[in-house]
Design a protein around this motif. Sequence first.
Motif, PDB file in Angstrom:
ATOM      1  N   THR A 258       0.802  -1.225   0.000  1.00  0.00           N
ATOM      2  CA  THR A 258       0.000   0.000   0.000  1.00  0.00           C
ATOM      3  C   THR A 258       0.837   1.277   0.000  1.00  0.00           C
ATOM      4  N   HIS A 259       2.164   1.147  -0.039  1.00  0.00           N
ATOM      5  CA  HIS A 259       3.007   2.338  -0.187  1.00  0.00           C
ATOM      6  C   HIS A 259       2.743   3.008  -1.537  1.00  0.00           C
ATOM      7  N   PRO A 260       3.078   4.287  -1.688  1.00  0.00           N
ATOM      8  CA  PRO A 260       2.812   4.982  -2.954  1.00  0.00           C
ATOM      9  C   PRO A 260       3.403   4.310  -4.183  1.00  0.00           C
ATOM     10  N   THR A 261       4.533   3.598  -4.017  1.00  0.00           N
ATOM     11  CA  THR A 261       5.122   2.895  -5.169  1.00  0.00           C
ATOM     12  C   THR A 261       4.852   1.401  -5.119  1.00  0.00           C
ATOM     13  N   GLY A 262       3.987   0.954  -4.209  1.00  0.00           N
ATOM     14  CA  GLY A 262       3.453  -0.388  -4.266  1.00  0.00           C
ATOM     15  C   GLY A 262       4.268  -1.506  -3.676  1.00  0.00           C
ATOM     16  N   SER A 263       5.325  -1.203  -2.894  1.00  0.00           N
ATOM     17  CA  SER A 263       6.103  -2.305  -2.340  1.00  0.00           C
ATOM     18  C   SER A 263       6.876  -1.885  -1.096  1.00  0.00           C
ATOM     19  N   LEU A 264       7.398  -2.898  -0.417  1.00  0.00           N
ATOM     20  CA  LEU A 264       8.278  -2.718   0.732  1.00  0.00           C
ATOM     21  C   LEU A 264       9.472  -1.838   0.387  1.00  0.00           C
ATOM     22  N   LYS A 265       9.912  -1.850  -0.860  1.00  0.00           N
ATOM     23  CA  LYS A 265      11.112  -1.122  -1.262  1.00  0.00           C
ATOM     24  C   LYS A 265      10.937   0.391  -1.177  1.00  0.00           C
ATOM     25  N   HIS A 266       9.711   0.864  -1.000  1.00  0.00           N
ATOM     26  CA  HIS A 266       9.487   2.302  -0.830  1.00  0.00           C
ATOM     27  C   HIS A 266      10.241   2.806   0.398  1.00  0.00           C
ATOM     28  N   ARG A 267      10.193   2.026   1.491  1.00  0.00           N
ATOM     29  CA  ARG A 267      10.927   2.405   2.709  1.00  0.00           C
ATOM     30  C   ARG A 267      12.426   2.450   2.436  1.00  0.00           C
ATOM     31  N   LEU A 268      12.936   1.421   1.770  1.00  0.00           N
ATOM     32  CA  LEU A 268      14.364   1.345   1.494  1.00  0.00           C
ATOM     33  C   LEU A 268      14.817   2.495   0.608  1.00  0.00           C
TER      34      LEU A 268
END
Length: 378
Positions: A67-77
């Motif tokens: 649900t991040h704006p770019t659709g994945s866990l990698k948004h945090r990274l």
Amino acid sequence: MSDHKMQTLHAEASQLPPLPECREREWARKAVRLLQGDGYRSADTHLVKPMFAGLRGISVYLKDESTHPTGSLKHRLARSLFLYGICNGKIRQGTTLIEASSGSTAVSEAYFARLLDLRFIAVMPHSTSRQKIEAILSFGGECHFVDHPGEVYSEAARLASETRGHYLDQFTNAERATDWRGNNNIAESIFAQMAHEEEPVPAWLVMSAGTGGTSATLGRYIRYRGFATRLCVVDVENSAFYDAWRLGDAGITAKGSRIEGIGRPRVEPSFVPGVIDHMLRIPDVASIAAMHVLSERLFRRVGGSTGTNFFGLCSVAEGMMSAGQGGSLVSLICDSGDRYGATYYNPEWLAAQGLDIEPWKRSINAFLDGKGPLFPAL
């Protein structure tokens, strides 16, 4: 100090030119504000609690990073890597950014590059899914292809040198760019959301490894906070991580995974084996079958790495039940399955790969309903 010496120093200081306007520092302050603004807008993601009748005494939670704006866990990274680069003086106004990525990290980095008006080039294998390539392009990023996954590192470094840019290097910097002690990292978020559940301290966290940064953050945070939670890292076929952990040999290499985003042909610098309590190697056919099963039960598609996580979680649950143990288990929904319509959800692609997921789907469903073992009788 004598009056004469003081007068001399004052005279010299008065001859210095006015302090120059520090445009780079002003750009850096603005860039950090923009990145922090994104963090506040997407400060947390849902913790989903699906119910499975067959998992007696075990509660399952899935942290939904799709649900991040770019659709994945990698948004945090990606946000952490940008902050790390800016605060270390590596990313400046006009810097060209380069990354070695099979997709999701590059999608997120392309988003942040556009936010800061910076050029971004992703170096990736030709086998990367078309949906991820299109997502990178939609955010204004560029794609540079190599023939073999193992070539991405040297090619990214070469492009960074050629453009006088900055190699973000997720595989080296993931474990150091993230503040593992807190600051709303993935681990702190999970434990905060679990605080009011019936079993607030999970028996296990189950996570796959791509860069190794997320498992490093989880393992470090568990130790830092003194939780009894154990960390199980699940690896995939043709990846170096599992054998490196089992044998204690960081020099091991492998062919490279076909489950996008996880598994690596080498042991990445961000992989920290010392914080891992247990590892499992998951067959690719099990990862993809588990991805299909979970998607059907959640009524929306999840990605292949989530299938690996979920099958690993089921394996841990089976072991706990066999030992008469109960408690809570937490894993992650890493990204949406919408990016894999041409591959993992395509029957023709599965057949071409020699992957018959139907026996595994039946077995996983039976296990979740309390009607059979997890592994099919092949």
